[in-house]
Design a protein around this motif. Structure first.
Motif, PDB file in Angstrom:
ATOM      1  N   ALA A 190       0.841  -1.205   0.000  1.00 26.04           N
ATOM      2  CA  ALA A 190       0.000   0.000   0.000  1.00 26.04           C
ATOM      3  C   ALA A 190       0.873   1.251   0.000  1.00 26.04           C
ATOM      4  CB  ALA A 190      -0.914  -0.011   1.217  1.00 26.04           C
ATOM      5  N   ALA A 191       0.277   2.347  -0.502  1.00 28.90           N
ATOM      6  CA  ALA A 191       1.012   3.601  -0.715  1.00 28.90           C
ATOM      7  C   ALA A 191       1.840   3.988   0.509  1.00 28.90           C
ATOM      8  CB  ALA A 191       0.026   4.709  -1.056  1.00 28.90           C
ATOM      9  N   TRP A 192       1.252   3.920   1.690  1.00 29.43           N
ATOM     10  CA  TRP A 192       1.960   4.281   2.922  1.00 29.43           C
ATOM     11  C   TRP A 192       1.943   3.121   3.908  1.00 29.43           C
ATOM     12  CZ3 TRP A 192       5.433   7.913   3.064  1.00 29.43           C
ATOM     13  CH2 TRP A 192       5.366   8.913   2.082  1.00 29.43           C
ATOM     14  N   GLN A 193       2.216   1.941   3.362  1.00 34.37           N
ATOM     15  CA  GLN A 193       2.386   0.737   4.176  1.00 34.37           C
ATOM     16  C   GLN A 193       1.271   0.628   5.224  1.00 34.37           C
ATOM     17  OE1 GLN A 193       5.166   2.921   3.722  1.00 34.37           O
ATOM     18  NE2 GLN A 193       5.621   1.761   1.886  1.00 34.37           N
ATOM     19  N   GLU A 194       1.658   0.379   6.481  1.00 33.46           N
ATOM     20  CA  GLU A 194       0.641   0.104   7.507  1.00 33.46           C
ATOM     21  C   GLU A 194      -0.225   1.336   7.785  1.00 33.46           C
ATOM     22  OE1 GLU A 194       3.531   1.208   8.276  1.00 33.46           O
ATOM     23  OE2 GLU A 194       3.001   2.524   9.923  1.00 33.46           O
ATOM     24  N   GLU A 195       0.297   2.533   7.483  1.00 32.68           N
ATOM     25  CA  GLU A 195      -0.526   3.741   7.671  1.00 32.68           C
ATOM     26  C   GLU A 195      -1.772   3.701   6.765  1.00 32.68           C
ATOM     27  OE1 GLU A 195       1.056   8.004   8.416  1.00 32.68           O
ATOM     28  OE2 GLU A 195       0.702   7.905   6.255  1.00 32.68           O
ATOM     29  N   SER A 196      -1.613   3.168   5.558  1.00 36.39           N
ATOM     30  CA  SER A 196      -2.757   3.057   4.643  1.00 36.39           C
ATOM     31  C   SER A 196      -3.785   2.071   5.191  1.00 36.39           C
ATOM     32  CB  SER A 196      -2.297   2.554   3.269  1.00 36.39           C
ATOM     33  OG  SER A 196      -1.286   3.386   2.759  1.00 36.39           O
ATOM     34  N   HIS A 197      -3.318   0.964   5.740  1.00 43.19           N
ATOM     35  CA  HIS A 197      -4.234  -0.040   6.311  1.00 43.19           C
ATOM     36  C   HIS A 197      -4.898   0.500   7.574  1.00 43.19           C
ATOM     37  CE1 HIS A 197      -3.286  -3.402   3.596  1.00 43.19           C
ATOM     38  NE2 HIS A 197      -2.124  -2.782   3.489  1.00 43.19           N
ATOM     39  N   LEU A 198      -4.140   1.280   8.341  1.00 43.09           N
ATOM     40  CA  LEU A 198      -4.701   1.893   9.551  1.00 43.09           C
ATOM     41  C   LEU A 198      -5.834   2.860   9.175  1.00 43.09           C
ATOM     42  CD1 LEU A 198      -4.309   2.362  12.651  1.00 43.09           C
ATOM     43  CD2 LEU A 198      -2.928   4.337  12.028  1.00 43.09           C
ATOM     44  N   ASN A 199      -5.621   3.640   8.107  1.00 46.79           N
ATOM     45  CA  ASN A 199      -6.660   4.568   7.669  1.00 46.79           C
ATOM     46  C   ASN A 199      -7.915   3.836   7.236  1.00 46.79           C
ATOM     47  OD1 ASN A 199      -6.195   7.678   7.510  1.00 46.79           O
ATOM     48  ND2 ASN A 199      -4.176   6.714   7.314  1.00 46.79           N
ATOM     49  N   LYS A 200      -7.744   2.712   6.589  1.00 49.98           N
ATOM     50  CA  LYS A 200      -8.916   1.924   6.197  1.00 49.98           C
ATOM     51  C   LYS A 200      -9.619   1.390   7.457  1.00 49.98           C
ATOM     52  CE  LYS A 200     -10.945  -1.139   3.078  1.00 49.98           C
ATOM     53  NZ  LYS A 200     -10.886  -1.529   1.676  1.00 49.98           N
ATOM     54  N   TYR A 201      -8.846   0.895   8.394  1.00 52.68           N
ATOM     55  CA  TYR A 201      -9.430   0.360   9.633  1.00 52.68           C
ATOM     56  C   TYR A 201     -10.248   1.449  10.338  1.00 52.68           C
ATOM     57  CZ  TYR A 201      -9.936  -2.246  13.974  1.00 52.68           C
ATOM     58  OH  TYR A 201     -10.473  -2.902  15.054  1.00 52.68           O
TER      59      TYR A 201
END
Ligand SMILES: CC(=O)N[C@H]1[C@@H](OP(=O)(O)OP(=O)(O)OC[C@H]2O[C@@H](n3ccc(=O)[nH]c3=O)[C@H](O)[C@@H]2O)O[C@H](CO)[C@H](O)[C@@H]1O
Ligand SMILES: [Mn+2]
Length: 341
Positions: free
Chosen positions: A285-296
């Motif tokens: 993802a574009a900003w690694q775990e930060e992108s997944h955190l934003n989705k969460y």
């Protein structure tokens, strides 16, 4: 002869009323626990209920600064946004002092990022949960580089050795897996709340119990007045972190994740699973775990949101809205500190 239904009904009402008044009149924890088990259930239910929202829902983007230039201190799902002036430090400290809580704090310092530990820890000791029980967990590939910093009363530090990595992206996204394991093995029993923080940072002001909540995110300082179409969310539908252009509340920084241990566990576990799915398809993802955190956080709303006072960037000029900078990313020479471009 049994009681008539009417008598039973009145009796129940009387009992409930009595319990309720005892709670309101005395307002004492012990009495509350003994007498108010039916109320306690309700309270727990409210505190624990997750704030799920469905995918694809259409609604306006929330703003953090109103047209009058004043800051907004509630999200549209009625979670507080913590800004200077929204809490009284003396009052809130005195309330949480009675709760005997431990705040675990994880920080990763691998490769050249060990150089940030000294300022991080020294400034934390001046500002971070002063007077409350804190347990730092420092993950590093070089335990000998962890500086000896004098810790305040009830502040402890544990160093945990992890393998080195030659990709910074790998280091930052592997935090979720490490966090998940640490919670499973230790924190479920050893802590009440947990914060995961970036190490290339410094505290400049108070960070205290006003930041505690079931699930806590921080607004990224670079995007708090940006239209959501411009947020650097992951936009490729193939990624598990994908968010469409019409969706989004805020852009949250990956440098701060907080909340009750079990709620942070859910974040770490979910993000880790999604990172693994992406990895199996060779997508990052574009900003690694930060992108997944934003989705969460988009579909599991934080119960408390920290304003950019709690995550600034040293290079950013001060603005009118942000009265105090409490925690900030230091200026770093990316080429010099990261193991790869
Ligand atoms: C302000 C903010 O929200 N920052 C986020 C942002 O960029 P950043 O530029 O802040 O990422 P970063 O280089 O600080 O990496 C995040 C963290 O990983 C650790 N680390 C990283 C590299 C390394 O060689 N050694 C090491 O220990 C360290 O704890 C660091 O603080 O995007 C990253 C994901 O791409 C993370 O989500 C960061 O939290
Ligand atoms: Mn950082």
């Amino acid at each position: 002869m049994s009681d008539s239904p009417q008598v039973t009904h009145n009796l129940q009402l009387l009992l409930l009323t009595k319990t309720f008044f005892i709670y309101l009149d005395i307002n004492n924890n012990v009495v509350y626990k003994e007498q108010g088990h039916c109320l306690k259930t309700t309270k727990e239910h409210q505190e624990n209920s997750k704030l799920h929202s469905p995918q694809g829902l259409s609604y306006h983007q929330p703003s953090l600064v109103g047209p009058d230039g004043k800051v907004v201190s509630l999200t549209p799902w009625l979670a507080p946004v913590v800004w200077e002036g929204t809490f009284d430090p003396t009052l809130i400290d005195s309330i949480y002092k009675q709760q005997n809580i431990t705040i675990a704090t994880t920080v990763f310092a691998l490769g050249k990022y060990t150089q940030f530990l000294k300022d991080f820890l020294e400034s934390a000791e001046q500002n971070y949960f002063v007077g409350f029980r804190v347990h730092y967990y420092v993950f590093t590939d070089q335990p000998e580089q962890v500086p000896a910093v004098k810790l305040g009363a009830e502040h402890n530090l544990t160093v945990l050795k992890v393998a080195s990595s030659n990709r910074w992206q790998e280091i930052t996204l592997s935090r979720m897996e490490k966090l998940q394991k640490l919670i499973e093995t230790r924190l479920v029993n050893d802590a009440d709340y947990l914060f995961s923080l970036d190490v290339d940072t410094k505290f400049y002001g108070r960070w205290g119990v006003e930041t505690l909540g079931r699930l806590v995110g921080v607004i990224h300082p670079g995007y708090y007045q940006t239209s959501r179409e411009q947020y650097p969310y992951e936009r490729r539908p193939e990624s598990q972190a994908f968010i469409s252009y019409g969706e989004g509340d805020y852009y949250y920084g990956g440098a701060v994740i907080g909340g009750l241990v079990k709620d942070v566990y859910e974040v770490a576990k979910t993000c880790r699973e999604k990172l693994d799915i992406d990895a199996s398809k060779s997508i990052e993802a574009a900003w690694q775990e930060e992108s997944h955190l934003n989705k969460y956080f988009l579909y599991n709303k934080p119960s408390k949101v920290l304003s950019p006072e709690y995550l600034w960037q040293d290079f950013k000029p001060h603005t009118n809205e942000v009265k105090i900078i409490r925690f900030s990313q230091v200026i770093k020479n990316y080429a010099a500190v990261r193991p790869n471009p």
